[in-house]
Design a protein around this motif. Structure first.
Motif, short mmCIF file in Angstrom:
data_model
loop_
_atom_site.label_atom_id
_atom_site.label_comp_id
_atom_site.label_asym_id
_atom_site.label_seq_id
_atom_site.Cartn_x
_atom_site.Cartn_y
_atom_site.Cartn_z
N LEU A 46 0.84 -1.18 0.00
CA LEU A 46 0.00 0.00 0.00
C LEU A 46 0.88 1.24 0.00
CD1 LEU A 46 -2.61 -1.01 2.73
CD2 LEU A 46 -2.91 -1.07 0.26
N ALA A 49 2.33 3.52 3.36
CA ALA A 49 2.12 2.70 4.57
C ALA A 49 3.39 2.72 5.40
CB ALA A 49 1.76 1.27 4.18
N LEU A 53 4.19 -2.33 7.83
CA LEU A 53 2.98 -2.83 7.18
C LEU A 53 3.37 -3.29 5.78
CD1 LEU A 53 -0.04 -3.35 7.29
CD2 LEU A 53 -0.39 -1.01 6.46
N VAL A 56 -1.39 -5.94 2.09
CA VAL A 56 -2.63 -6.64 2.42
C VAL A 56 -2.73 -7.90 1.58
CG1 VAL A 56 -3.89 -4.56 3.14
CG2 VAL A 56 -3.93 -5.24 0.74
N PRO A 65 -4.63 -6.81 6.58
CA PRO A 65 -3.32 -6.17 6.65
C PRO A 65 -2.29 -7.15 7.21
CG PRO A 65 -4.79 -5.26 8.33
CD PRO A 65 -5.58 -6.25 7.54
N VAL A 96 -5.71 -9.20 11.82
CA VAL A 96 -4.42 -8.71 11.36
C VAL A 96 -3.51 -9.91 11.16
CG1 VAL A 96 -2.43 -7.28 11.95
CG2 VAL A 96 -4.71 -6.58 12.69
N THR A 153 -5.73 -0.51 12.06
CA THR A 153 -6.82 -0.32 11.12
C THR A 153 -6.80 1.10 10.57
OG1 THR A 153 -8.30 0.19 12.95
CG2 THR A 153 -8.28 -2.07 12.14
N ALA A 156 -3.83 1.18 7.95
CA ALA A 156 -4.09 0.46 6.69
C ALA A 156 -5.09 1.17 5.81
CB ALA A 156 -4.60 -0.95 7.00
#
Length: 157
Positions: A46, A49, A53, A56, A65, A96, A153, A156
């Motif tokens: 992403l 990010a 992270l 996803v 994620p 997660v 959350t 993401a």
């Protein structure tokens, strides 16, 4: 220690933990927070990010994620190959994925065997550990998932 982490200190109570490796180190999470263990799946990155992270993945129609737990804890990243696994945990009502090197075992410990982590001034990482335990001559760290993944959350989105 919180209900969410399923690692509560009730005198004499038994606690079940899932242990896993990050490099040569062993960590645990409360078994009640674990939903499943998946083989390595390359996440879709992403933009913008945080570095931990990884992206996803599609988990049966749900966008999940995936956090490189090693990076989140300030260590070298997990390579992301067929030997690695994703531990799907439930935290604050959200699923997660935690990318780790390997799952080790399910441990059953008495709550009396858990020791608080030492107070270390200025150590941001110490808050990530809710307890320590010695199992078969090795030290295992029990993660505080709420501290490790406080606003995932939001990150993401």
């Amino acid at each position: 220690m919180t209900q969410q982490n399923s690692v509560q200190k009730h005198h004499g109570a038994e606690i079940e933990l899932l242990s896993f490796r990050l490099g040569e180190d062993e960590y645990c999470v409360g078994i009640m927070s674990v939903r499943e263990i998946r083989g390595w799946t390359r996440p879709t990155p992403l933009p913008h990010a945080p570095p931990h992270l990884r992206g996803v993945i599609n988990l049966r129609g749900t966008v999940l994620p995936v956090v490189d737990l090693s990076l989140r804890l300030g260590m070298d990243p997990v390579g992301g190959d067929a030997r690695n696994v994703i531990i799907v945990v439930q935290i604050n009502g959200h699923a997660v994925g935690l990318l780790v090197h390997a799952v080790s075992d399910i441990l059953a410990l008495e709550s009396d065997d858990l020791q608080p982590p030492p107070e270390t001034a200025g150590s941001d990482g110490a808050r990530f550990i809710s307890a320590l335990a010695i199992v078969d001559e090795r030290m295992v760290r029990i993660l505080n998932l709420e501290a490790v993944l406080p606003d995932l959350t939001v990150e993401a989105a």
